[in-house]
Design an enzyme around this catalytic site. Structure first.
Site, short mmCIF file in Angstrom:
data_model
loop_
_atom_site.label_atom_id
_atom_site.label_comp_id
_atom_site.label_asym_id
_atom_site.label_seq_id
_atom_site.Cartn_x
_atom_site.Cartn_y
_atom_site.Cartn_z
N THR A 60 -10.66 -1.79 -13.60
CA THR A 60 -10.36 -1.56 -15.02
C THR A 60 -8.86 -1.54 -15.32
O THR A 60 -8.47 -1.52 -16.48
CB THR A 60 -10.97 -0.23 -15.49
OG1 THR A 60 -10.48 0.81 -14.64
CG2 THR A 60 -12.50 -0.26 -15.41
N GLY A 61 -8.01 -1.57 -14.31
CA GLY A 61 -6.57 -1.61 -14.55
C GLY A 61 -6.16 -2.98 -15.09
O GLY A 61 -6.95 -3.91 -15.16
N LYS A 62 -4.88 -3.10 -15.49
CA LYS A 62 -4.40 -4.34 -16.10
C LYS A 62 -4.54 -5.52 -15.14
O LYS A 62 -5.11 -6.56 -15.50
CB LYS A 62 -2.92 -4.13 -16.47
CG LYS A 62 -2.36 -5.22 -17.36
CD LYS A 62 -0.92 -4.87 -17.78
CE LYS A 62 -0.16 -6.16 -18.02
NZ LYS A 62 1.29 -5.98 -17.88
N LYS A 68 -14.93 5.54 -15.04
CA LYS A 68 -15.64 4.65 -15.96
C LYS A 68 -16.97 4.18 -15.39
O LYS A 68 -17.48 3.12 -15.76
CB LYS A 68 -14.73 3.46 -16.31
CG LYS A 68 -13.50 3.93 -17.05
CD LYS A 68 -12.70 2.84 -17.68
CE LYS A 68 -11.52 3.46 -18.43
NZ LYS A 68 -10.44 2.51 -18.70
N THR A 83 -2.03 -3.92 -2.47
CA THR A 83 -0.98 -2.96 -2.83
C THR A 83 0.23 -2.98 -1.90
O THR A 83 0.09 -3.02 -0.69
CB THR A 83 -1.59 -1.54 -2.81
OG1 THR A 83 -2.83 -1.58 -3.50
CG2 THR A 83 -0.67 -0.52 -3.43
N GLU A 125 8.09 -14.83 8.65
CA GLU A 125 9.41 -14.39 8.23
C GLU A 125 10.00 -13.47 9.30
O GLU A 125 9.31 -13.06 10.23
CB GLU A 125 9.39 -13.71 6.85
CG GLU A 125 8.47 -12.51 6.74
CD GLU A 125 8.23 -12.07 5.29
OE1 GLU A 125 8.17 -12.91 4.38
OE2 GLU A 125 8.10 -10.86 5.07
N HIS A 176 10.52 -7.56 1.51
CA HIS A 176 9.34 -7.03 2.17
C HIS A 176 9.73 -5.91 3.14
O HIS A 176 10.73 -6.05 3.85
CB HIS A 176 8.62 -8.11 2.98
CG HIS A 176 7.78 -9.03 2.15
ND1 HIS A 176 7.42 -10.29 2.59
CD2 HIS A 176 7.21 -8.87 0.93
CE1 HIS A 176 6.67 -10.86 1.66
NE2 HIS A 176 6.53 -10.03 0.65
#
Lengths: 289, 379
Positions: A15-17, A41, A95, A210, A247
């Site tokens: 439900t987050g953006k 929710k 995340t 990297e 990073h």
């Protein structure tokens, strides 16, 4: 770690953006998003799918195979444990900035329960023409198109550029495996390399690495045993030592994690290491010729 | 986030580890007073880096006069990139043996790694390379933690007197690691003193940067990162900015692509002026980002390299165009824009700046190197 079109996906934090936006894109593309999680929710419908109080509830309501987590850093440990305890065997954790001790905690739980984790700090997985899980532009056909090249990347933006270059050269991708830019992650370059080596649809692999850590060196040991050609681009050859380059995992400490060390290990294993991403498509074309 | 010794030791003490009495001093006079109170001491430079001893930043002093002299020699000294502003004046212990103990995040095992060596005072990598039999390493399941029995098992065969006390110390050290979101906590040397007690003579503590938010109290004691003026401004704005010594500015999205932009500049014979990433949440910060770039007096041209995945290139490009038109810089700028929203981004650039982005990143970069007038070699 390839996500397949038939696998059912839930989105924790739907439900987050970002959860809302990318759940919509995933569904449009063909990913089988069957539900979401937000304890506040639960019982509602969001992005056309039911919202559950927990991953465990989603599992008993009908089940799922993959969970994608759009969860703020300090909430990820609990959310990942919820999914693992629910019996989920594939977690995609997007995340960035999760405390490393939390990451080790849920990775330990995942190992104990036979679950695989991709990330944290990844842009996700794409299987062109089938589905995607995360926030990659799978729907841009000049970047992702079905084909036979497997791509493993520590970076979303650079991985995207490499895929664009492959498509410009007439290739497509069998799978894109974004492994994430954190120092400790669930699926390493070596793990992803084994997956793509065993994948019948993959003819060649591109590693987008990297500086920092020793994952490229570990992967080189396995690459030496592979019949499929492998090419690599390693970002950070011009980065100064001792600085985190965006990073958390991209840092050279003393003489550890340097570009030179990774290049030498990969080249010794027969992997072609390229000086610019623009050369990747050409190198793969030559290797497969 | 690194901690200086005087800020790291209280974290050990809170976990029950003994340390010698000490006082912090910022002047030679204060160091002399401290020695008057403490007796024979060691005067130690406080900088968040290793190799202090080799740099001459650690001196013994038998009395107040010696402590004053030692402090006056050490204060103001350069160690690595740091200037010494404080010394720790610490009561001198009579050392019987020196050990090494640490807990560190280990990417290889994806666990905390507990390390113990009977060769204290030495660089641990050197011990691992030359005397591996003197070193024990134990990956710990973080869900279980380290208990006394695990620690005893780990120490078996090292021929220690007082294995129990060392095991107890390791459990306390592990506690200091786990309660404080450490990336590394290291005691080197860990001394056995006259009465057989274990004392931490030095401590290195690194706080996980991602743990700072839930460790608000201890993070106040951390050493601020050594930053240039522009880097400090970038950090205050929430931008990932690293200043380099070249003359070609870099603005890109995502860590990997930004590093790569720098690499390709170097590959084609140019020199990047910075790392600056505005992807993800930072794409709304185009104006402060551009100001940061322009305030670097060395910069002669700018490469804007976007490849949209999570971040849309049209949103980022619009931010840059708005900032550009507001700031009106005279700097030559070279765009490469691909990925999500690239078509819209290209239309915006054409319409508002009459710019057509280069087909590839390499072409944009080569043009920027030419504009900076310092291309050294052909691609």
């Amino acid at each position: 770690m390839i996500v397949r079109g038939e696998e059912r996906i839930i989105v924790q934090g739907i439900t987050g953006k970002q959860g809302t936006f990318w759940s919509g894109r995933m569904r449009e593309y063909g990913s089988r998003v069957v539900g979401g999680v937000n304890p506040k929710k639960a019982g509602t419908t969001h992005c056309g799918v039911p919202v559950f109080a927990s991953a465990k509830e989603a599992m008993s309501a009908g089940g799922f195979e993959v969970s994608v987590l759009f969860i703020p850093p300090l909430g990820v440990r609990a959310a990942a444990l919820d999914a693992i305890e629910a019996g989920c065997k594939k977690l995609v954790i997007l995340t960035e900035h999760i405390p490393v001790q939390d990451v080790m905690y849920f990775l330990s739980a995942a190992r104990a329960n036979g679950a695989r984790v991709v990330g944290p700090n990844t842009a996700g997985l794409v299987t062109p023409g089938e589905c995607f899980a995360g926030f990659m532009p799978a729907f841009e056909s000049d970047i992702f198109t079905p084909g036979s090249i497997g791509v493993i990347s520590r970076s979303g933006s650079l991985g995207t550029l490499i895929c664009l270059n492959l498509v410009q050269q007439g290739f497509g991708e069998s799978a894109f495996i974004g492994i994430g830019g954190d120092p400790i992650i669930g699926t390493t370059i070596r793990d992803a390399l084994i997956t793509l080596d065993e994948d019948a649809k993959t003819d060649a692999v591109v590693i987008v690495g990297e500086i920092g850590g020793a994952m490229e060196e570990e992967a080189a040991e396995y690459a030496a045993s592979m019949k499929k050609p492998v090419a690599a681009f390693i970002a950070g050859s011009s980065s100064p030592a001792g600085k985190k380059m965006g990073h958390a995992g991209a840092i050279v400490m003393g003489n550890k994690g340097t570009h030179d060390c990774k290049r030498k290990a990969l080249e010794k294993a027969g992997v072609q290491v390229l000086a610019t991403p623009s050369d990747v498509g050409r190198a793969i074309a030559q290797a497969l010729a | 986030m690194n901690f200086e010794e005087h800020a790291a030791k209280p974290l050990l003490v809170a976990a029950g580890v003994k340390v010698p009495r000490s006082l912090l001093a910022t002047t030679p006079e204060a160091a002399a007073q401290a020695a008057t109170e403490l007796g024979p001491v060691v005067v130690k430079a406080q900088v968040p880096t290793g190799k202090r001893g080799k740099a001459g930043g650690i001196k013994t002093a038998d009395d107040a006069d010696c402590a004053r002299t030692a402090a006056s020699e050490i204060l103001g000294m350069r160690i690595g990139e740091h200037t010494v502003e404080r010394v720790l004046v610490e009561q001198r212990a009579t050392i019987v043996r020196e050990y090494y103990a640490a807990v560190v995040n280990d990417p290889a095992s994806k666990n905390p790694l507990v390390m113990f060596s009977i060769e204290g005072g030495m660089d641990i990598e050197e011990v691992a390379a030359t005397k591996p039999d003197r070193l024990r390493q134990l990956p710990v399941d973080i869900r279980q933690g380290l208990d006394h029995a695990n620690a005893l098992q780990m120490l078996a065969g090292l021929g220690l007197d007082g294995t129990d006390a060392v095991a107890d110390l390791l459990v306390k050290l592990y506690q200091a690691y786990s309660t404080n979101d450490a990336e590394l906590v290291e005691i080197n040397p860990l001394a056995v003193i006259e009465d057989g007690k274990l004392v931490a003579l030095d401590c290195k503590f690194v706080l996980d940067d991602s743990g700072i938010k839930r460790q608000p109290d201890i993070s106040l004691s951390g050493a601020p990162e050594k930053l240039t003026g522009l880097e400090a401004r970038g950090q205050a704005l929430g931008l990932k900015y690293v200043e380099l010594d070249g003359d070609i500015g870099v603005l890109a999205n995502g860590a990997g692509l930004t590093m790569t932009t720098m690499d390709v500049i170097s590959h084609h014979g140019g020199a990047p002026a910075n790392f600056l990433e505005i992807g993800g949440e930072a794409y709304t910060k185009a104006k402060p980002a551009l100001e940061l770039l322009l305030d670097n007096p060395r910069i002669k041209s700018l490469v804007v390299n976007f490849c949209g995945a999570f971040a849309r290139t049209d949103v980022m490009t619009e931010g840059v165009i708005n900032a550009w038109q507001e700031l009106e810089p005279t700097l030559p700028v070279f765009f490469s824009v691909h990925g999500t929203g690239a078509k819209e981004a290209r239309a915006l650039l054409k319409e508002r700046m009459d710019i057509v982005p280069y087909a590839t990143m390499d072409e944009a970069i080569i043009a920027a190197i030419d504009a900076a007038g310092r291309r050294r070699s052909a691609p």
